[in-house]
Design an enzyme around this catalytic site. Structure first.
Site, PDB file in Angstrom:
ATOM      1  N   LYS A 170       8.391  30.724  54.225  1.00 33.60           N
ATOM      2  CA  LYS A 170       7.228  30.638  55.128  1.00 33.60           C
ATOM      3  C   LYS A 170       6.056  29.958  54.429  1.00 33.60           C
ATOM      4  O   LYS A 170       5.342  29.139  55.034  1.00 33.60           O
ATOM      5  CB  LYS A 170       6.822  32.041  55.598  1.00 33.60           C
ATOM      6  CG  LYS A 170       5.612  32.088  56.545  1.00 33.60           C
ATOM      7  CD  LYS A 170       5.888  31.459  57.902  1.00 33.60           C
ATOM      8  CE  LYS A 170       4.620  31.344  58.767  1.00 33.60           C
ATOM      9  NZ  LYS A 170       4.188  32.623  59.347  1.00 33.60           N
ATOM     10  N   LYS A 238      -5.242  31.861  55.335  1.00 37.78           N
ATOM     11  CA  LYS A 238      -4.670  33.062  54.714  1.00 37.78           C
ATOM     12  C   LYS A 238      -3.278  32.762  54.168  1.00 37.78           C
ATOM     13  O   LYS A 238      -2.944  33.123  53.035  1.00 37.78           O
ATOM     14  CB  LYS A 238      -4.583  34.188  55.759  1.00 37.78           C
ATOM     15  CG  LYS A 238      -4.065  35.502  55.243  1.00 37.78           C
ATOM     16  CD  LYS A 238      -3.209  36.249  56.288  1.00 37.78           C
ATOM     17  CE  LYS A 238      -1.752  35.860  56.137  1.00 37.78           C
ATOM     18  NZ  LYS A 238      -0.829  36.509  57.055  1.00 37.78           N
TER      19      LYS A 238
END
Lengths: 292, 292
Positions: A170, A238
């Site tokens: 990811k 983030k």
């Protein structure tokens, strides 16, 4: 099979609904309890804590915002760790630190439970439609047990490697998104400053070596300087911080990802953090004096 | 219609053959004269200079390496400018400076001739198959005259804008290629250092927002650290220099394109200039200590 689902956010709520629809017994929990209500109205039970949700579950799914949130849900007071049954499986579908993931997997192992990290891409639309891409890390046997539930939420489910590998995949996804979108933004700034019809340029170059999802699906946002969601700048920032932290631990320099993180840092500071991540084109446009 | 074609390189020779096949009368010229022979064997006439080639032509096509080469062919002793007929059309299919393009178009106008810039993408394979993407700049009426000939060489032909606009679109293409490939290289370095099976990661992320032609078609090159052609690093570096020069003239900062130009500069210095441009992954891999 009893499924506990913790985290009724923009992603978690529709994912839990898809599990319900697939015929599983589902117990939900959310820190802000009233967010449990819509899913409960469709047939889910409610639990007052992650510990309570885990107590009866064969599989516990977590889908919250960031590393500290998952740590609170798993390790905190009334966390999953204190309720989990021997032989149960935790599937964390948040996007968090691979290192923290491995640490939590170790602690769950101490209780006889196992863990899979299974972050997703495909956005809220994919969550609603059950068409998410799921990048999974963990033991093959655990992934096999998880498949009926994962199939209720996702279309492409790839077993990347051991625990933490899903999170690294990811992170790679977000690093590539960063550079791909930024390269489109740079090309866009050059063409707009030169006065070109950029929709024609997208048509001309989009089918070849310069082609990307970002160019085809976000190029027009950048031409129009409007950035509807999509995926929020502040969430992508983030995720880039997670990637940069993982890269630091591994000793891998990511100059482009670091550059884009700085661009997004400025966007958030200027109040654009809730726009789509393609808003990074604001910087390329403004640096070229296009919007002056 | 008589077509003159100047430049019998890897691209020009098969492009001229496709024009021959489409039924046009073709006269070819190349600085190194023996390169004219294969196309002449298929029915093209030969001319001893660009001037001589232009003397009988309705359309003069140039396809050579860089800005000074086109300037030599058009403006030099025995150049096209000294032979061009009133009302004839020059189509430059090289990748060169947009500013130099506009200057040559002005000089041709003084002779009653007009010019289109029509750089291509799609590589030598596209040149052979007649499936190039052609980005055209010039007057609409001139492009209309050019279409039967362009259709013999390309599949996607887009009229971007006035003279020079095709070259800017090509520069944008190369800027986007630079950043897109580099972002894949960074993601690759992170995953390889973490020990992931990167073919699985490509499968997992390639269908979503991180997807690109570069990831799908060059990702495996980067995994294997082997970079067969493709498109040469040294030609891409040349094109990036054109883009950076155009950006400087327009006042547009391209930090990522400048970074990748520096990476390619180093690759050429180390003897990798004839590899595919995806060889930029060598730098990302080596900086992470993957090949140590």
């Amino acid at each position: 099979m009893n499924i506990a689902f913790i985290g009724m956010g923009t992603m978690g709520a529709p994912m839990a609904e898809n599990i319900l629809k697939a015929g599983f017994d589902v117990t939900v929990h959310n820190r802000t309890r009233e967010r449990e209500e819509p899913v409960a109205a469709k047939g889910a039970k409610r639990a007052e804590s992650p510990q309570a949700a885990a107590a009866e579950a064969d599989i516990v799914i977590t889908c919250v915002s960031d590393t500290p949130d998952v740590e609170a849900v798993i390790l905190g007071d009334k966390g999953v760790l204190h309720g989990i049954r021997k032989g149960a499986l935790v599937i964390d579908m948040s996007t968090i630190s691979p290192t923290a993931t491995r640490e939590m997997a170790e602690k769950l192992k101490g209780k006889g439970a196992s863990m899979i990290d299974a972050p997703v891409s495909g956005g809220s639309e994919g969550a609603v439609k059950g068409t998410l891409s799921i990048m999974a890390g963990g033991e093959a046997a655990d992934l096999e047990r998880a498949m009926p539930v994962l199939n209720a939420m996702g279309k492409t489910i790839v077993h990347i490697g051991p625990v933490g590998a899903g999170q690294i995949a990811k992170a790679i996804n977000q690093v590539i998104v960063a550079g791909t979108y930024w390269s489109v933004a740079e090309g866009m700034a050059l063409g707009l400053k030169a006065g070109l019809d950029m929709e024609k340029v997208i048509e001309a170059v989009g089918g070849g070596a310069a082609g990307s999802w970002g160019l085809s699906n976000r190029g027009s946002f950048m031409v129009n300087n409007e950035y509807p969601l999509g995926f929020r700048v502040k969430l992508h920032r983030k995720d880039l911080l997670i990637a940069l932290e993982a890269a630091r631990e591994l000793g891998v320099p990511l100059p482009m990802a670091a550059f884009v993180e700085q661009v997004e840092n400025g966007l958030i500071g200027r109040g654009f953090g809730d726009e789509d991540v393609s808003a990074m084109a604001r910087n390329a446009r403004e640096a070229a004096g296009i919007d002056a």
